[in-house]
Design an enzyme around this catalytic site. Structure first.
Site, PDB file in Angstrom:
ATOM      1  N   MET A 255      14.507 -77.870 -42.889  1.00 14.61           N
ATOM      2  CA  MET A 255      13.856 -78.938 -42.120  1.00 14.61           C
ATOM      3  C   MET A 255      14.141 -78.759 -40.641  1.00 14.61           C
ATOM      4  O   MET A 255      15.291 -78.614 -40.230  1.00 14.61           O
ATOM      5  CB  MET A 255      14.375 -80.300 -42.627  1.00 14.61           C
ATOM      6  CG  MET A 255      13.874 -81.487 -41.828  1.00 14.61           C
ATOM      7  SD  MET A 255      12.070 -81.629 -41.872  1.00 14.61           S
ATOM      8  CE  MET A 255      11.767 -82.363 -40.264  1.00 14.61           C
ATOM      9  N   ASN A 257      14.478 -80.399 -37.919  1.00 14.69           N
ATOM     10  CA  ASN A 257      15.023 -81.416 -36.997  1.00 14.69           C
ATOM     11  C   ASN A 257      15.359 -80.763 -35.661  1.00 14.69           C
ATOM     12  O   ASN A 257      15.987 -79.713 -35.629  1.00 14.69           O
ATOM     13  CB  ASN A 257      16.304 -82.021 -37.558  1.00 14.69           C
ATOM     14  CG  ASN A 257      16.198 -82.387 -39.007  1.00 14.69           C
ATOM     15  OD1 ASN A 257      15.324 -83.146 -39.371  1.00 14.69           O
ATOM     16  ND2 ASN A 257      17.046 -81.799 -39.841  1.00 14.69           N
ATOM     17  N   HIS A 289      10.861 -69.581 -39.210  1.00 17.15           N
ATOM     18  CA  HIS A 289       9.881 -70.654 -39.400  1.00 17.15           C
ATOM     19  C   HIS A 289      10.377 -71.948 -38.738  1.00 17.15           C
ATOM     20  O   HIS A 289       9.669 -72.577 -37.949  1.00 17.15           O
ATOM     21  CB  HIS A 289       9.677 -70.860 -40.905  1.00 17.15           C
ATOM     22  CG  HIS A 289       8.775 -71.992 -41.274  1.00 17.15           C
ATOM     23  ND1 HIS A 289       7.508 -71.804 -41.768  1.00 17.15           N
ATOM     24  CD2 HIS A 289       8.950 -73.342 -41.217  1.00 17.15           C
ATOM     25  CE1 HIS A 289       6.953 -72.979 -41.999  1.00 17.15           C
ATOM     26  NE2 HIS A 289       7.805 -73.939 -41.676  1.00 17.15           N
ATOM     27  N   GLU A 290      11.603 -72.327 -39.068  1.00 19.74           N
ATOM     28  CA  GLU A 290      12.135 -73.584 -38.531  1.00 19.74           C
ATOM     29  C   GLU A 290      12.263 -73.522 -37.008  1.00 19.74           C
ATOM     30  O   GLU A 290      12.033 -74.518 -36.314  1.00 19.74           O
ATOM     31  CB  GLU A 290      13.487 -73.917 -39.164  1.00 19.74           C
ATOM     32  CG  GLU A 290      13.452 -74.047 -40.688  1.00 19.74           C
ATOM     33  CD  GLU A 290      12.341 -74.940 -41.207  1.00 19.74           C
ATOM     34  OE1 GLU A 290      12.006 -75.928 -40.528  1.00 19.74           O
ATOM     35  OE2 GLU A 290      11.796 -74.643 -42.295  1.00 19.74           O
TER      36      GLU A 290
HETATM   37 ZN   LIG Z   1       7.680 -75.978 -41.585  1.00 20.15          ZN
END
Ligand SMILES: [Zn+2]
Length: 842
Positions: A255, A257, A289-290
């Protein structure tokens, strides 16, 4: 649901002051949130979920409020519109749902411990603090956290810690950002840090259950990814630090954040000395990706969830662009071709699939938007088409402009197209809207008709599909100049075939590089011409050829029996992508044979024939300095040899097991799964089984865990199958986040299918209570549909899931999955005899 309005229309926060006091022991927290903002109406609402609100004051005066739990809201009036300050005092439970503020459980040296972390996307920030929990409602945040702190514990948040006073940790004010990107965590953590060229602090954090060296790989990839993006986007990383934190309990993969990215441990931490190359590549792409999101998603955020694709499709493309740039020897786009591309082509061929851009209001439907094959994989493919059309110079110029215009704000798809159009002079939006707004994709038929080379497009379906007359603007990427760059019409004629063939001196081809989202059906003349010159095709074009044949066979446009004789022609390829495509076709043939039948023996003989030379060439043990292709090909051919029950392969695997009995984790990670699985299947015992299950509980190495899982779920002993299933709901053995892999493994095992399927149906309520709030829930249905292939199972599937059709978030999945199983059952019925004959003759 039409009644849902966006709360942001009535109240627009500019600043939050959030104070939280969290107690792990009592699993409770209390909070005081002060929100300053602009009231556009006197009646306003804040989002909240599971919050027990004591008081609300507006500009110092206590107000009456109404809880509206059906809409995740608390409603009240403010005395005047304009600038107001709202203070909400509340308390709430810490739940084990992996959403909101939640504990992660783990053990170090037999001692049970907890880390507290957060997961706020899509709409779980409202479980931690009241506010306007919508992506467009950007504000600045001051966070202060107190907790039942033990000496030596670490506290992390989006921004650096400013001070600690009376046990309260205060963090610097954030930049303007969306609520779903707020994050914090605390616990007994270890870390490694470094600094990028531009001075951004980069860190990797994990529990002390891991070896320190497991943090190294991620730290290196994270640092170099940020440096790459700063250059590629021509926009500085917007925050002082970028922390990567591995959480033992985690629902999604990772994720984004802002400044505090959270990951599943398996997608961040790895043993640099014994992890398969494929796993390293996967972890690297997840990190990239993140970090792509830190700009695309975090700095500029979609206006509303219908434009989720803007975030996810883009990050999914950029993960490959970034890793290809920082680790060029990996040829990472090959991974895109063997993972994202087939998953997008498969799912997008089922009628009823969502389009990349979907209108959505109901929160229950928002989670269902995260369809990996569509919003991530197909969307990325769409952007790969854009990149190929524009070129990197125009893409970068357009992105720089896009970030400059929308930074710390929100955007819609049209804003991105406008920026790219400005940079390139191409009407990108017009071309892309046919891909963005329409579900499905076309098959382009290339045929010689009356001597003319003719192309036509039509929507491609696997299973029953209703042709809605859809048409796409297709980048053809042909090797013949006579083909248009973009095919916008239903049909085009390119001219006299004999003359074109003569002029071009090579077979006619479409979709070179396999970067456009369509498949090609060549007529017999054109296909034979390509096959006669097969060695002229590079590996990805060979993969595309096999893949398209497989899909055409799945869709009933050609016979599977005609695909079978092609396989041997690819079997000696040294390319991992060709082998991936080859064994995807071969493994698909398994559904046509009955277990323990003469037909299965023929298929095993075919697998043996396809793999024998490669097994002899590559051997069981990875060699120092061997090519990436060889490392990545070995698993395909070993798996094939074991399926074939090749006696030498079975014996080699058994010998490797025996020789490494004392330390199975030390077996080379590339082959460990095959060795363990072979042992459980062919030499299994209850004692061996328990020994592996104990190792599973104890190891912190996610790759080793996955290998043990694959081995144990392949047991043929009904008693051991039952023992496994008895652990499905035992979180000390199998964490809920990992359960789907276990369920799938047992379901795919002929000896375990009935028991796994019974478990799912009997304990559906438990599953819903445990992972129901979670994006992974629907994938239990997908996984089941991916395996079932008999009329009996289809009937049982319908009987169980049709009554659940009206459950929000499940409707589309159930409808699609019934079609998926139906089409497979019909295909097997129609083709079984011919396919088995082709296998016997191959
Ligand atoms: Zn994503």
């Amino acid at each position: 649901m039409a009644e849902l309005t966006h709360f942001y229309e009535y109240f627009q926060p500019t600043h939050y002051n959030i104070y939280l006091d969290i107690n792990r022991g009592t699993k409770q927290f209390s909070g005081r949130t002060t929100i300053t903002g602009n009231a556009k109406a006197e009646k306003i609402a804040l989002h909240q979920k599971y919050l027990e609100i004591n008081t609300i004051t507006v500009d110092g005066t206590s107000v009456e409020f109404t809880m509206d739990n059906d809409h995740d809201a608390v409603r009240f009036s403010v005395p005047k519109t304009g600038e107001v300050t709202i203070i909400v005092d509340y308390k709430a439970p810490l739940t084990d749902s992996m959403m909101g503020i939640y504990p992660s459980y783990y053990e170090v040296n037999g001692e049970k411990k907890q880390i507290i972390g957060t997961q706020f996307e899509t709409n779980f920030a409202r479980q931690a603090f009241p506010g306007i929990d919508e992506p467009a409602a950007k504000a600045k945040f001051d966070l202060a956290i107190k907790f039942d702190e033990q000496p030596g514990e670490t506290v992390l948040a989006n921004m650096p810690e400013q001070k600690v006073e009376n046990g309260v940790h205060y963090f610097d004010t954030t930049v303007r950002m969306s609520t779903y990107l707020v994050a914090f965590a605390f616990g007994d953590l270890q870390s490694k840090t470094t600094t990028t060229k531009s001075g951004v602090k980069v860190g990797v954090f994990g529990t002390k259950a891991h070896q320190a060296k497991e943090l190294d790989f991620a730290l290196d990839i994270a640092k170099r990814s940020i440096e790459f993006y700063e250059d590629f986007y021509q926009t500085p990383y917007p925050l002082p630090h970028s922390w990567q934190l591995a959480l033992p309990d985690f629902s999604a993969g990772a994720m984004e954040n802002w400044g505090l990215v959270t990951y599943r441990e398996a997608y961040l931490l790895l043993d640099p000395d014994n992890t398969a190359l494929e796993m390293k590549q996967l972890v690297a792409t997840v990190i990239a990706h993140e970090l792509a999101h830190q700009w695309f998603g975090d700095l500029v955020t979609m206006q509303w969830w219908d434009d989720l694709w803007l975030n996810e499709s883009f990050a999914n493309m950029m993960e490959y662009v970034a890793i290809d740039a920082i680790q060029p020897d990996w040829h990472i786009w090959e991974l895109f071709q063997t993972s994202d591309v087939p998953s997008a082509l498969q799912r997008d061929a089922t009628d009823g699939v969502q389009s990349v851009h979907v209108a959505v209001e109901d929160p229950a439907e928002i989670d269902a938007l995260f369809d990996g094959a569509i919003v991530y994989a197909k969307g990325a493919r769409m952007l790969v088409m854009v990149r190929a059309l524009l070129g990197d110079d125009a893409l970068r110029k357009g992105l720089k402009q896009y970030f400059a215009t929308h930074q710390y704000g929100n955007a819609k798809g049209a804003n991105l197209w406008a920026a790219l159009a400005d940079a390139s002079g191409m009407n990108v939006g017009e071309i892309m809207n046919s891909w963005l707004e329409q579900p499905g994709y076309p098959v382009v038929t290339a045929a010689v008709e009356n001597g003319k080379l003719t192309l036509s497009q039509q929507q491609f379906f696997i299973g029953q599909g209703q042709d809605a007359g859809r048409k796409w603007q297709i980048p053809l990427n042909s090797n013949y100049a006579a083909a248009p760059k973009i095919m916008a019409d239903r049909q085009v004629t390119l001219g006299d075939y004999a003359q074109l063939r003569d002029e071009n001196g090579q077979p006619f081809r479409l979709n070179q590089g396999n970067n456009s989202h369509f498949i090609v059906k060549y007529d017999a003349t054109l296909l034979q011409d390509i096959l006669d010159h097969l060695s002229d095709l590079d590996a990805i074009d060979q993969l595309a050829l096999l893949q398209d044949q497989r899909l055409l066979a799945e869709g009933g446009q050609i016979s599977y029996a005609d695909v079978v004789p092609l396989l041997a022609r690819f079997a000696d390829s040294h390319s991992n992508v060709v082998n991936a495509a080859l064994y995807q076709v071969a493994n698909n043939l398994k559904k046509f044979v009955t277990p323990d039948s003469a037909e299965e023996k023929h298929l095993q003989a075919l697998f043996d024939k396809l793999s024998a030379a490669q097994v002899a060439r590559l051997g069981w043990t990875p060699q120092a300095g061997e090519s990436n292709d060889d490392q990545l090909t070995r698993p395909y051919v070993l798996s094939a040899a074991l399926y074939a029950k090749n006696a030498a392969a079975v014996a080699s695997a058994h010998d490797l097991f025996t020789a490494n009995k004392a330390d199975l984790a030390a077996l080379p990670a590339d082959i460990r799964m095959f060795v363990l699985r072979n042992e459980v299947k062919n030499y299994g015992s209850a004692e061996r089984f328990e020994q592996l299950l104990t190792a599973y509980r104890q190891t912190s190495d996610a790759s080793y865990k996955a290998d043990i899982r694959a081995a144990l779920t392949s047991t043929t002993d009904p008693e051991l199958v039952q023992r496994l299933i008895s652990h499905f709901e035992d979180a000390d053995t199998i964490k809920p986040q990992d359960l789907r892999g276990w369920y799938r493994g047992v379901l795919a095992n002929d000896a375990g299918q009935q028991a796994a399927w019974d478990w799912l149906r009997n304990d559906w309520q438990w599953l819903e209570d445990t992972v129901g709030g979670d994006m992974e829930f629907t994938t239990y249905i997908t996984v089941t549909a991916g395996i079932f292939h008999t009329p009996e199972r289809l009937a049982e599937f319908k009987a169980f899931f049709e009554p659940k059709l009206n459950t929000p978030g499940l409707t589309r999945e159930i409808k699609m999955d019934i079609k998926v199983i139906e089409s497979r059952v019909n295909l097997i019925e129609a083709e079984k005899a011919a396919v088995n004959q082709a296998i016997a003759q191959a």
